[in-house]
Design an enzyme around this catalytic site. Structure first.
Site, short mmCIF file in Angstrom:
data_model
loop_
_atom_site.label_atom_id
_atom_site.label_comp_id
_atom_site.label_asym_id
_atom_site.label_seq_id
_atom_site.Cartn_x
_atom_site.Cartn_y
_atom_site.Cartn_z
N SER A 10 -36.66 -2.47 -14.54
CA SER A 10 -36.50 -3.32 -13.36
C SER A 10 -36.73 -4.76 -13.76
CB SER A 10 -37.45 -2.87 -12.24
OG SER A 10 -38.75 -2.91 -12.71
N LEU A 11 -36.74 -5.65 -12.79
CA LEU A 11 -36.90 -7.08 -13.07
C LEU A 11 -38.19 -7.57 -12.43
CD1 LEU A 11 -33.28 -8.24 -12.16
CD2 LEU A 11 -34.28 -8.32 -14.45
N LYS A 49 -30.94 -14.84 -16.44
CA LYS A 49 -31.08 -14.12 -17.71
C LYS A 49 -30.92 -15.13 -18.85
CE LYS A 49 -28.99 -10.05 -15.65
NZ LYS A 49 -27.84 -9.18 -15.52
N LYS A 105 -28.35 -11.16 -7.33
CA LYS A 105 -29.01 -9.87 -7.38
C LYS A 105 -28.45 -9.05 -6.22
CE LYS A 105 -33.41 -7.65 -8.19
NZ LYS A 105 -33.35 -6.53 -7.25
N ASP A 143 0.84 -1.20 0.00
CA ASP A 143 0.00 0.00 0.00
C ASP A 143 0.87 1.25 0.00
OD1 ASP A 143 -1.96 -1.84 0.20
OD2 ASP A 143 -2.80 -1.10 2.10
N ALA A 144 1.97 1.19 0.77
CA ALA A 144 2.85 2.36 0.87
C ALA A 144 3.48 2.69 -0.48
CB ALA A 144 3.93 2.11 1.91
N GLU A 145 3.91 1.66 -1.18
CA GLU A 145 4.50 1.88 -2.51
C GLU A 145 3.47 2.48 -3.46
OE1 GLU A 145 7.63 -1.44 -3.76
OE2 GLU A 145 5.98 -2.27 -2.59
N ARG A 197 -29.83 5.48 -11.62
CA ARG A 197 -31.00 5.00 -12.34
C ARG A 197 -32.07 6.10 -12.43
NH1 ARG A 197 -35.93 2.60 -11.38
NH2 ARG A 197 -36.50 1.02 -12.91
S1 IVH Z 1 -30.08 -6.81 -14.71
C1 IVH Z 1 -33.29 -5.00 -17.51
N1 IVH Z 1 -28.49 -7.97 -12.97
O1 IVH Z 1 -31.91 -5.09 -9.73
C2 IVH Z 1 -32.69 -5.67 -16.35
N2 IVH Z 1 -29.90 -6.23 -12.20
O2 IVH Z 1 -34.93 -4.99 -10.29
C3 IVH Z 1 -31.54 -4.92 -15.84
N3 IVH Z 1 -29.62 -5.69 -9.85
O3 IVH Z 1 -32.27 -1.93 -11.13
C4 IVH Z 1 -31.06 -5.37 -14.54
N4 IVH Z 1 -28.05 -7.18 -9.42
O4 IVH Z 1 -30.18 -2.34 -9.79
C5 IVH Z 1 -29.44 -7.04 -13.16
N5 IVH Z 1 -27.01 -9.08 -11.55
C6 IVH Z 1 -27.93 -8.14 -11.76
C7 IVH Z 1 -28.39 -7.31 -10.71
C8 IVH Z 1 -29.38 -6.36 -10.98
C9 IVH Z 1 -28.80 -6.21 -8.92
C10 IVH Z 1 -30.61 -4.61 -9.61
C11 IVH Z 1 -30.50 -3.47 -10.56
C12 IVH Z 1 -31.85 -3.26 -11.14
C13 IVH Z 1 -32.72 -4.07 -10.25
C14 IVH Z 1 -33.85 -4.68 -11.06
#
Ligand code: IVH
Length: 446
Positions: A87-88, A299, A120, A38-40, A141
């Site tokens: 979102s998901l 996914k 997630k 860390d010092a370097e 976001r």
């Molecule tokens: S994919 C269109 N992958 O979860 C989908 N999201 O509810 C894009 N998140 O707003 C998101 N880990 O902030 C994706 N491995 C991951 C994730 C992730 C956390 C969050 C992200 C997003 C929310 C969706």
């Protein structure tokens, strides 16, 4: 090899130092494999800072010295996202996960689908744009369409590269202008240390690592962000609004090759059985992870299939978040007492009518601080929903019914143990016992 040969012209020395520092940052913050002390490292950074101060014309926005933050700003400007940050959809439990797979297979007429499984991460998403290999913009976001510009803050996150290696781009046949999206998180140990410091210095404490990460990223003074430990995990790559590779698995590998931190807990899963197994396995070990997660994401691996599946108005049809239903129960707050912490901080605590939550009897729940009691609108006697997740201390989520004979909670004026008058600084959420010899404080510090 030391990169600070002082016989070089400042321009060359600066260039060499930057390259050297970037390599060591990547080794340390992304790969966890430091080669120098860390010092370097600090020595090289200080040398670079000194050179840049002497030659302000040679300062560039992608210099590693940007890691320390600059002058505070007045507020955050906004900018439109290159494409909506969606979102998901959630799947609670195995049945709902299998429903998701069945629906997806029906839509594309396939027998099995290959998925990529990822954690997630429970933080906040960030979109980071690179132009000509350098980070030029970071957006939160926001409402999904427009985000806040937090570029200077994002530049202080050490695992987020400020400039991308040219060779890596060439090898992947990628252009030098693109966008990376991912999640900013604060590791649990950093969160605990931050809250301890906040208590000691009369700052505001954060309810959880996600709030701490969000609060830390959105600091007007980026040098405060720099002092907080944040991590960026990349999970998506966009060139002109589209994914430039045929498979999501390749995207993750490309991101890692470009120098981004990609979460190692990922899997390429052939069919829903393997996916279910992956989800169970990841959720089972969530308590041992250094950061919080709120589920597992599946996914569809093939981008062609992703395209065919498309989107609903708010989420992709090619991905799903697998979650455990938080274990909740309803009960009555019989009383509220206070606890004295090691630093003298007084925290209110709900005394509950004992209730079983997921097989565990719960009779206490944390209320965090006075403001939290107010935010919940909670008074003694009220019916509340409490939540327990893993080993975490149960917390009160909301009031469901106000008692007719409810009575407001009053923070004590004196320490419940040593009776010393409590102090609450102007604008502070926390009241504390100032007596360093308070038996409660001493006991807590053992
Ligand atoms: S994919 C269109 N992958 O979860 C989908 N999201 O509810 C894009 N998140 O707003 C998101 N880990 O902030 C994706 N491995 C991951 C994730 C992730 C956390 C969050 C992200 C997003 C929310 C969706």
């Amino acid at each position: 090899m030391a990169a600070s040969g002082s016989k070089d012209a400042p321009e060359q020395e600066i260039a060499k130092l930057r390259e050297d520092i970037r390599r060591h940052e990547h080794l340390y913050y992304v790969l966890d494999q430091p080669e120098i002390s860390d010092a370097e490292f600090d020595e090289r950074m200080q040398r670079l800072q000194k050179l840049e101060e002497a030659h302000p014309d040679l300062v560039t926005p992608d210099s590693p010295t940007k890691r320390v933050g600059g002058t505070p700003r007045a507020g955050f400007s906004k900018e439109a996202h290159s494409s909506a940050m969606l979102s998901l959809d959630n799947a609670f439990g195995e049945d709902e996960l299998r429903d998701f797979d069945r629906r997806a297979r029906g839509l594309i007429d396939a027998d099995t689908i290959a998925y990529v499984g990822e954690l997630k991460l429970d933080g906040l998403s960030l979109a980071v744009r690179f132009e000509d290999r350098s980070m030029v913009l970071a957006l939160t976001r926001g409402d999904g369409e427009t985000g806040e510009i937090v570029t200077e803050n994002a530049q202080t996150i050490r695992s987020l590269p400020l400039v991308i290696n040219e060779k890596a781009l060439r090898k992947l046949d990628l252009p030098s202008t693109f966008e990376v999206r991912g999640e900013v998180v604060m590791p649990i140990d950093a969160f605990q240390r931050l809250n301890a410091t906040q208590l000691r210095t009369d700052g505001k404490t954060f309810a959880n690592p996600r709030n701490a990460a969000a609060g830390s990223l959105r600091m007007l003074d980026a040098s405060v962000t720099a002092s907080r430990r944040l991590e960026f995990f990349a999970y998506s790559l966009l060139v002109d609004g589209a994914t430039p590779l045929p498979r999501h698995w390749q995207v993750l590998e490309a991101l890692a090759a470009l120098g981004f931190k990609v979460n190692p807990h990922r899997g390429l899963l052939h069919g829903i059985d393997e996916a279910v197994e992956f989800c169970d396995k990841q959720l089972a070990k969530r308590e041992s992870l250094p950061y919080e997660i709120d589920g597992v994401v599946l996914k569809v691996d093939s981008l062609e299939l992703q395209r065919r599946l498309g989107y609903t108005s708010k989420a992709p049809r090619w991905a799903v978040a697998f979650k455990l239903r938080a274990q909740q129960a309803e009960t009555v707050v019989d009383d509220i007492d206070v606890q004295v912490g090691r630093t003298g901080a007084i925290t209110p605590r709900a005394i509950l009518r004992p209730v079983s939550v997921g097989g565990v009897t719960v009779s206490r729940a944390t209320l965090h601080n006075e403001d939290e009691v107010e935010r919940l609108g909670l008074e003694i006697g009220d019916h509340v929903v409490i939540e327990r997740s893993g080993d975490v201390i149960p917390k009160v989520i909301r009031v469901v019914k106000q008692a007719s004979d409810r009575r407001p909670f009053q923070m004590p004026k004196n320490c419940p143990v040593c009776k010393t008058e409590l102090v609450r600084e102007e604008g502070e959420a926390i009241r504390r016992c100032p007596n360093v010899n308070c038996p409660a404080r001493l006991e807590e510090s053992i």
